[in-house]
Design a protein around this motif. Structure first.
Motif, PDB file in Angstrom:
ATOM      1  N   ILE A 193       3.935  -5.288 -10.401  1.00 29.57           N
ATOM      2  CA  ILE A 193       4.489  -3.988 -10.804  1.00 29.57           C
ATOM      3  C   ILE A 193       5.204  -3.336  -9.618  1.00 29.57           C
ATOM      4  N   VAL A 194       4.577  -3.408  -8.447  1.00 27.16           N
ATOM      5  CA  VAL A 194       5.181  -2.826  -7.235  1.00 27.16           C
ATOM      6  C   VAL A 194       6.541  -3.475  -6.968  1.00 27.16           C
ATOM      7  N   ILE A 195       6.587  -4.784  -7.099  1.00 25.94           N
ATOM      8  CA  ILE A 195       7.836  -5.517  -6.809  1.00 25.94           C
ATOM      9  C   ILE A 195       8.887  -5.189  -7.880  1.00 25.94           C
ATOM     10  N   VAL A 200       7.086   1.099  -2.494  1.00 23.06           N
ATOM     11  CA  VAL A 200       6.402   0.727  -1.251  1.00 23.06           C
ATOM     12  C   VAL A 200       4.912   0.872  -1.524  1.00 23.06           C
ATOM     13  N   LEU A 201       4.138  -0.081  -1.026  1.00 25.03           N
ATOM     14  CA  LEU A 201       2.695  -0.087  -1.285  1.00 25.03           C
ATOM     15  C   LEU A 201       1.939   0.172   0.021  1.00 25.03           C
ATOM     16  N   VAL A 202       1.134   1.219   0.011  1.00 24.88           N
ATOM     17  CA  VAL A 202       0.246   1.464   1.148  1.00 24.88           C
ATOM     18  C   VAL A 202      -1.135   1.015   0.692  1.00 24.88           C
ATOM     19  N   SER A 203      -1.598  -0.081   1.254  1.00 23.32           N
ATOM     20  CA  SER A 203      -2.882  -0.645   0.843  1.00 23.32           C
ATOM     21  C   SER A 203      -3.916  -0.258   1.903  1.00 23.32           C
ATOM     22  N   ASP A 204      -4.742   0.725   1.559  1.00 22.06           N
ATOM     23  CA  ASP A 204      -5.765   1.197   2.493  1.00 22.06           C
ATOM     24  C   ASP A 204      -6.969   0.268   2.370  1.00 22.06           C
ATOM     25  N   GLU A 205      -7.090  -0.632   3.349  1.00 27.79           N
ATOM     26  CA  GLU A 205      -8.147  -1.657   3.299  1.00 27.79           C
ATOM     27  C   GLU A 205      -9.195  -1.393   4.383  1.00 27.79           C
ATOM     28  N   ILE A 206      -9.414  -0.124   4.680  1.00 27.74           N
ATOM     29  CA  ILE A 206     -10.347   0.240   5.750  1.00 27.74           C
ATOM     30  C   ILE A 206     -11.755  -0.315   5.496  1.00 27.74           C
ATOM     31  N   HIS A 207     -12.110  -0.501   4.213  1.00 28.61           N
ATOM     32  CA  HIS A 207     -13.458  -1.005   3.881  1.00 28.61           C
ATOM     33  C   HIS A 207     -13.486  -2.534   3.742  1.00 28.61           C
ATOM     34  N   PHE A 208     -12.442  -3.226   4.185  1.00 30.04           N
ATOM     35  CA  PHE A 208     -12.303  -4.650   3.846  1.00 30.04           C
ATOM     36  C   PHE A 208     -13.382  -5.573   4.390  1.00 30.04           C
ATOM     37  N   ASP A 209     -14.089  -5.133   5.430  1.00 32.65           N
ATOM     38  CA  ASP A 209     -15.171  -5.970   5.979  1.00 32.65           C
ATOM     39  C   ASP A 209     -16.479  -5.776   5.227  1.00 32.65           C
ATOM     40  N   LEU A 210     -16.532  -4.757   4.385  1.00 31.41           N
ATOM     41  CA  LEU A 210     -17.804  -4.334   3.796  1.00 31.41           C
ATOM     42  C   LEU A 210     -17.868  -4.795   2.337  1.00 31.41           C
ATOM     43  N   GLU A 226       6.761 -11.838  -0.943  1.00 29.97           N
ATOM     44  CA  GLU A 226       7.483 -10.759  -1.600  1.00 29.97           C
ATOM     45  C   GLU A 226       6.702  -9.446  -1.563  1.00 29.97           C
ATOM     46  N   ILE A 227       5.395  -9.532  -1.823  1.00 26.49           N
ATOM     47  CA  ILE A 227       4.591  -8.297  -1.783  1.00 26.49           C
ATOM     48  C   ILE A 227       4.340  -7.888  -0.327  1.00 26.49           C
ATOM     49  N   ALA A 228       4.144  -8.861   0.553  1.00 21.55           N
ATOM     50  CA  ALA A 228       3.922  -8.520   1.975  1.00 21.55           C
ATOM     51  C   ALA A 228       5.105  -7.719   2.521  1.00 21.55           C
ATOM     52  N   ALA A 229       6.295  -8.024   2.046  1.00 25.98           N
ATOM     53  CA  ALA A 229       7.508  -7.386   2.579  1.00 25.98           C
ATOM     54  C   ALA A 229       7.613  -5.912   2.200  1.00 25.98           C
ATOM     55  N   ARG A 230       6.793  -5.464   1.250  1.00 23.25           N
ATOM     56  CA  ARG A 230       6.846  -4.031   0.887  1.00 23.25           C
ATOM     57  C   ARG A 230       5.481  -3.359   1.018  1.00 23.25           C
ATOM     58  N   THR A 231       4.613  -3.972   1.832  1.00 22.99           N
ATOM     59  CA  THR A 231       3.244  -3.461   1.944  1.00 22.99           C
ATOM     60  C   THR A 231       2.889  -3.101   3.376  1.00 22.99           C
ATOM     61  N   LEU A 232       2.164  -1.992   3.513  1.00 23.50           N
ATOM     62  CA  LEU A 232       1.509  -1.638   4.780  1.00 23.50           C
ATOM     63  C   LEU A 232       0.020  -1.808   4.528  1.00 23.50           C
ATOM     64  N   SER A 249      -6.957   2.632  14.716  1.00 16.89           N
ATOM     65  CA  SER A 249      -6.619   1.932  13.472  1.00 16.89           C
ATOM     66  C   SER A 249      -5.417   1.042  13.721  1.00 16.89           C
ATOM     67  N   ASN A 250      -5.397  -0.069  13.023  1.00 16.04           N
ATOM     68  CA  ASN A 250      -4.265  -0.980  13.103  1.00 16.04           C
ATOM     69  C   ASN A 250      -3.608  -1.060  11.733  1.00 16.04           C
ATOM     70  N   ILE A 251      -2.363  -0.647  11.688  1.00 16.99           N
ATOM     71  CA  ILE A 251      -1.611  -0.712  10.446  1.00 16.99           C
ATOM     72  C   ILE A 251      -0.745  -1.970  10.547  1.00 16.99           C
ATOM     73  N   VAL A 252      -0.929  -2.869   9.598  1.00 15.22           N
ATOM     74  CA  VAL A 252      -0.275  -4.174   9.691  1.00 15.22           C
ATOM     75  C   VAL A 252       0.941  -4.156   8.758  1.00 15.22           C
ATOM     76  N   ILE A 253       2.118  -4.289   9.372  1.00 14.51           N
ATOM     77  CA  ILE A 253       3.372  -4.188   8.607  1.00 14.51           C
ATOM     78  C   ILE A 253       4.240  -5.374   9.015  1.00 14.51           C
ATOM     79  N   SER A 254       4.343  -6.346   8.135  1.00  8.38           N
ATOM     80  CA  SER A 254       5.054  -7.571   8.524  1.00  8.38           C
ATOM     81  C   SER A 254       6.571  -7.406   8.420  1.00  8.38           C
TER      82      SER A 254
END
Ligand code: PLP
Length: 393
Positions: A193-195, A200-210, A226-232, A249-254
């Motif tokens: 849907i985003v594509i 633009v998708l801001v994916s807040d994955e702060i809880h990703f280790d838990l 394709e999704i990586a190119a529009r995601t933070l 915090s590290n914001i990963v933007i490829s």
């Protein structure tokens, strides 16, 4: 595994803890020994490896202006690879002093005043603040509650995404407050849907280790170029290792253009780099924290199972949702038929339990409560017993 201490409750009264202060404001009569279960941080002893490393660092190193070192960058990319199977290039990392500042920055970088920003509600409350304080519009896409499990309303999301004024999607994965870990199928549908609608998708994955046993977190950007190119992807060691007070915090933007726009907006605030202890704390967490984290995950799992069992036996009108990720237990108290003021009075005056009230996360949270269960099991058990007793009266 070393013998880490997950049984001592660190009483943070008098330590200027936001959570403990809020409890005392809600009920100044709270006696010593009572812990709050609201804000998402931990009242547990820190991972000793991080504290010992920080102490040594501060003793040895002048605390001047500090740039990200290769050791820091390697620690971050190594963590992403080992724990998440995600290959991250060092150039993709942008630091912010927290994920919340990154949400605010992204809203300004990728939308204009008056634009719509889509959120799945109930939502972590700073999602609303990031949108409203920047004079954008919150566009709600409420989660559905299907057979006791929260799911994304993809039909409505598709319609909202198709509206040209809606430019951005703020997404929380794993989801605070419902505790869902989205499956790869759900994430793929969302990505499509985003594509399709050029969001633009801001994916807040702060809880990703838990993430609890039986579930697996999928980093959004691993789903394809394709999704990586529009995601933070917003990440941080702060929830995982209780380092929110360090501000790293590290914001990963490829995508280079997305990264340029985000960084320009961040720089416009005058913020350019983290503090020296923030870089070091993050490096220590990601290189020395793994065994401690495994212990924490065991504690969360035990406390979740205890909470479910206890509530089924003693307060069966309350639904305790399956906790797939985060340490934030979402519970539905509507079965008790009480209004918000009554529920608050019973909890805060009689039971002396201090949850995060559901409406903090939006109107969809009315009648729900969120309990931070990453606490010593004895403290969780005692709180549940007080809760059941107060509701029986
Ligand atoms: C989804 C989510 N994002 C961000 C944060 C906090 O971010 P930070 O403290 O890094 O600004 C939290 C804290 O609970 C959270 O749950």
């Amino acid at each position: 595994m070393p013998d880490y201490d997950f049984t001592t409750l660190v009483d943070r009264s008098g330590m200027s803890s936001a959570k403990w202060n809020a409890m005392r404001r809600a009920n100044p009569e709270v006696p010593p020994g009572i812990a709050p279960f609201s804000v998402a941080d931990l009242d547990l002893p820190h991972p000793p490896e991080i504290i010992d490393g920080l102490k040594a660092f501060i003793e040895e190193t002048p605390l001047g202006y500090t740039a990200p070192s290769a050791a820091f960058t390697n620690a971050v990319t190594g963590w992403m690879q080992r724990r998440h199977g995600w290959t991250v290039d060092a150039d993709w990392l942008v630091q912010t002093p927290g994920v919340v500042p990154a949400l605010f920055t992204a809203v300004r970088a990728f939308s204009e005043p008056g634009d719509g920003v889509i959120v799945q509600t109930p939502a972590y409350h700073p999602f609303y603040l990031a949108i409203e304080k920047n004079r954008r519009r919150v566009v709600r896409n409420p989660l559905r509650l299907d057979e006791g499990r929260f799911t994304i309303d993809f039909g409505q999301l598709e319609r909202l995404a198709a509206e040209p004024a809606n430019k951005l999607l703020l997404f929380c994965s794993p989801h605070n407050p419902t505790g869902r870990v989205w499956t790869p199928d759900e994430l793929r549908r969302l990505a499509e849907i985003v594509i399709a609608h050029d969001l633009v998708l801001v994916s807040d994955e702060i809880h990703f280790d838990l993430v609890l046993p039986g579930h697996r977190h999928t980093v959004m950007s691993t789903l394809g170029a394709e999704i990586a190119a529009r995601t933070l992807v917003c990440t941080a060691p702060s929830k995982t290792f209780n380092l929110a007070g360090l501000g790293a915090s590290n914001i990963v933007i490829s995508d280079p253009e997305l990264r340029r726009r985000f960084t320009a907006e961040r720089d416009a605030t005058g913020f350019f780099f983290l503090t020296a202890p923030a870089y070091k704390g993050c490096e220590l967490a990601y290189t020395k924290g793994e065994a401690w984290l495994d212990g924490l995950l065991g504690l969360i799992d035990r406390n979740h199972r205890l909470t479910r069992r206890f509530m089924a036996d003693h307060l069966p009108q309350v639904t305790v949702f399956d906790l797939e990720g985060t340490y934030l237990q979402w519970m539905d108290f509507r079965g008790l038929g009480l209004g918000a003021p009554e529920l608050r009075a019973i909890h805060q005056r009689e039971a002396l339990v201090f949850f995060e009230e559901g409406t903090t996360f939006g109107e969809e949270g009315a009648g729900f409560e969120r309990m931070n269960i990453a606490a010593p099991t004895a403290a969780v058990e005692a709180a549940l017993e007080r809760l059941a007793r107060a509701h029986r009266r």
